[in-house]
Design an enzyme around this catalytic site. Sequence first.
Site, PDB file in Angstrom:
ATOM      1  N   GLY A  15      31.764  37.747  51.841  1.00  0.00           N
ATOM      2  CA  GLY A  15      33.227  37.818  51.749  1.00  0.00           C
ATOM      3  C   GLY A  15      33.825  38.571  52.922  1.00  0.00           C
ATOM      4  NE  ARG A  18      40.918  36.317  51.955  1.00  0.00           N
ATOM      5  CZ  ARG A  18      41.329  36.656  50.738  1.00  0.00           C
ATOM      6  NH1 ARG A  18      42.120  37.692  50.585  1.00  0.00           N
ATOM      7  NH2 ARG A  18      40.972  35.962  49.684  1.00  0.00           N
ATOM      8  CB  VAL A  67      27.985  34.915  46.925  1.00  0.00           C
ATOM      9  CG1 VAL A  67      27.974  35.105  48.439  1.00  0.00           C
ATOM     10  CG2 VAL A  67      29.257  35.486  46.303  1.00  0.00           C
ATOM     11  CB  SER A 145      35.821  48.643  41.460  1.00  0.00           C
ATOM     12  OG  SER A 145      37.102  49.144  41.127  1.00  0.00           O
ATOM     13  CE1 TYR A 158      37.419  43.389  40.995  1.00  0.00           C
ATOM     14  CE2 TYR A 158      38.140  45.526  40.148  1.00  0.00           C
ATOM     15  CZ  TYR A 158      37.733  44.723  41.206  1.00  0.00           C
ATOM     16  OH  TYR A 158      37.633  45.261  42.473  1.00  0.00           O
ATOM     17  CB  ILE A 191      41.110  49.717  49.429  1.00  0.00           C
ATOM     18  CG1 ILE A 191      40.057  50.690  48.880  1.00  0.00           C
ATOM     19  CG2 ILE A 191      40.982  49.561  50.935  1.00  0.00           C
ATOM     20  CD1 ILE A 191      40.147  52.123  49.379  1.00  0.00           C
TER      21      ILE A 191
HETATM   22  P1  NAP Z   1      40.124  40.363  49.277  1.00  0.00           P
HETATM   23  O1  NAP Z   1      41.045  40.799  50.365  1.00  0.00           O
HETATM   24  O2  NAP Z   1      40.658  39.538  48.156  1.00  0.00           O
HETATM   25  O3  NAP Z   1      38.848  39.661  49.916  1.00  0.00           O
HETATM   26  C1  NAP Z   1      37.814  39.190  49.101  1.00  0.00           C
HETATM   27  C2  NAP Z   1      36.867  38.376  49.937  1.00  0.00           C
HETATM   28  O4  NAP Z   1      35.817  37.867  49.084  1.00  0.00           O
HETATM   29  C3  NAP Z   1      37.543  37.172  50.572  1.00  0.00           C
HETATM   30  O5  NAP Z   1      37.124  37.044  51.914  1.00  0.00           O
HETATM   31  C4  NAP Z   1      37.022  36.016  49.739  1.00  0.00           C
HETATM   32  O6  NAP Z   1      36.930  34.782  50.423  1.00  0.00           O
HETATM   33  C5  NAP Z   1      35.646  36.491  49.375  1.00  0.00           C
HETATM   34  N1  NAP Z   1      35.110  35.747  48.243  1.00  0.00           N
HETATM   35  C6  NAP Z   1      35.662  35.595  47.020  1.00  0.00           C
HETATM   36  N2  NAP Z   1      34.885  34.813  46.248  1.00  0.00           N
HETATM   37  C7  NAP Z   1      33.808  34.468  46.995  1.00  0.00           C
HETATM   38  C8  NAP Z   1      32.651  33.686  46.765  1.00  0.00           C
HETATM   39  N3  NAP Z   1      32.448  33.089  45.588  1.00  0.00           N
HETATM   40  N4  NAP Z   1      31.751  33.531  47.773  1.00  0.00           N
HETATM   41  C9  NAP Z   1      31.954  34.126  48.975  1.00  0.00           C
HETATM   42  N5  NAP Z   1      33.035  34.887  49.251  1.00  0.00           N
HETATM   43  C10 NAP Z   1      33.954  35.053  48.280  1.00  0.00           C
HETATM   44  O7  NAP Z   1      39.489  41.656  48.540  1.00  0.00           O
HETATM   45  P2  NAP Z   1      39.186  43.127  49.081  1.00  0.00           P
HETATM   46  O8  NAP Z   1      40.247  44.004  48.550  1.00  0.00           O
HETATM   47  O9  NAP Z   1      38.846  43.104  50.517  1.00  0.00           O
HETATM   48  O10 NAP Z   1      37.897  43.440  48.201  1.00  0.00           O
HETATM   49  C11 NAP Z   1      36.577  43.374  48.706  1.00  0.00           C
HETATM   50  C12 NAP Z   1      35.643  43.943  47.650  1.00  0.00           C
HETATM   51  O11 NAP Z   1      36.036  45.278  47.330  1.00  0.00           O
HETATM   52  C13 NAP Z   1      35.680  43.158  46.332  1.00  0.00           C
HETATM   53  O12 NAP Z   1      34.401  43.126  45.760  1.00  0.00           O
HETATM   54  C14 NAP Z   1      36.612  44.008  45.470  1.00  0.00           C
HETATM   55  O13 NAP Z   1      36.379  43.832  44.110  1.00  0.00           O
HETATM   56  C15 NAP Z   1      36.234  45.408  45.939  1.00  0.00           C
HETATM   57  N6  NAP Z   1      37.253  46.408  45.670  1.00  0.00           N
HETATM   58  C16 NAP Z   1      38.480  46.331  46.246  1.00  0.00           C
HETATM   59  C17 NAP Z   1      39.415  47.326  45.961  1.00  0.00           C
HETATM   60  C18 NAP Z   1      40.782  47.338  46.578  1.00  0.00           C
HETATM   61  O14 NAP Z   1      41.561  48.235  46.220  1.00  0.00           O
HETATM   62  N7  NAP Z   1      41.126  46.429  47.454  1.00  0.00           N
HETATM   63  C19 NAP Z   1      39.089  48.367  45.078  1.00  0.00           C
HETATM   64  C20 NAP Z   1      37.836  48.396  44.511  1.00  0.00           C
HETATM   65  C21 NAP Z   1      36.904  47.418  44.822  1.00  0.00           C
HETATM   66  P3  NAP Z   1      38.190  33.766  50.538  1.00  0.00           P
HETATM   67  O15 NAP Z   1      38.919  34.249  51.748  1.00  0.00           O
HETATM   68  O16 NAP Z   1      37.555  32.449  50.670  1.00  0.00           O
HETATM   69  O17 NAP Z   1      38.983  33.923  49.271  1.00  0.00           O
END
Ligand code: NAP
Length: 250
Positions: A15, A18, A67, A145, A158, A191
């Site tokens: 992932g 972005r 994945v 998380s 989640y 984040i």
């Molecule tokens: P995001 O901006 O929504 O990015 C998620 C990424 O995961 C995207 O590039 C997406 O690809 C990819 N993805 C989703 N489903 C997938 C799959 N089946 N196979 C391969 N790639 C896939 O989210 P983020 O905020 O950067 O979060 C990244 C990680 O941190 C996640 O696991 C999230 O749960 C965790 N997290 C985030 C926060 C926060 O506050 N942002 C807090 C706690 C944990 P597409 O571009 O194709 O959709």
Amino acid sequence: MSKLFEPGTVAIVTGAARGIGRAIAVELACEGCNVVVNCRTSNEAAAETLRQVEAQGVRGLIVEADVSAADEAKALVDAAIAEFGHVDVLVNNAGITADGLLATMTPEDFNRVLQVNLGGTFNCMKAATRPMMRAKHGAIVNISSVVGVAGNAGQANYAASKAGIIGLTKSAAKELARKKVRVNAVAPGFIATDMTNAMTDQAKERTVANIGLGAIGQAQDIAHAVAFLASDKASYITGQVLRVDGGLII
Ligand code: NAP
């Protein structure tokens, strides 16, 4: 200044097109890794991550894979090995949300979030574990998380997936320690990414009010923690969950 990783170290980041995944990919590149940039479907965002990785003077590779499908996760690891010969670091970052209250959450939304977040992490770990065990060397960092630690109203699916990642991390750490493969998790707080941009301003304000350091975190904050745990600087750390949340949960 010396880098965290030996030249030629190979890291897969799922992932990585972005958000936090891109920041991790670029940070690992900056610290000397060749980086496999996984994306669900190849697009301009993944190409931009690759550009930023290669700008650090290392090699990069985009590999499309969903994945949540075991065969695609295996193909991702196989592609990395075909290109670079080995895999040293796996970062399971890919994740989704499908929020809703328990009473109205559909089984489809529950299962989809579990299948991507927890199933995807399992699939990639399973695929990367054998070559890492054979090499008696490897580091896996799973993105959980704080919601997986503390729970969150409206995110039962989640939270369950992220709590599951903690159990998976600790179990794998126990299984793989003798093979010199370390497995840790990072649990981000709130984040700034596309994922959290979807929240209402009111919900954001409520969350920030509970953050000890008084601010939303940046993707880079997570990337620094991941790079540390993946590197030999953390060679005596396994089975741990590092919360990077500005003091949201203490
Ligand atoms: P995001 O901006 O929504 O990015 C998620 C990424 O995961 C995207 O590039 C997406 O690809 C990819 N993805 C989703 N489903 C997938 C799959 N089946 N196979 C391969 N790639 C896939 O989210 P983020 O905020 O950067 O979060 C990244 C990680 O941190 C996640 O696991 C999230 O749960 C965790 N997290 C985030 C926060 C926060 O506050 N942002 C807090 C706690 C944990 P597409 O571009 O194709 O959709």
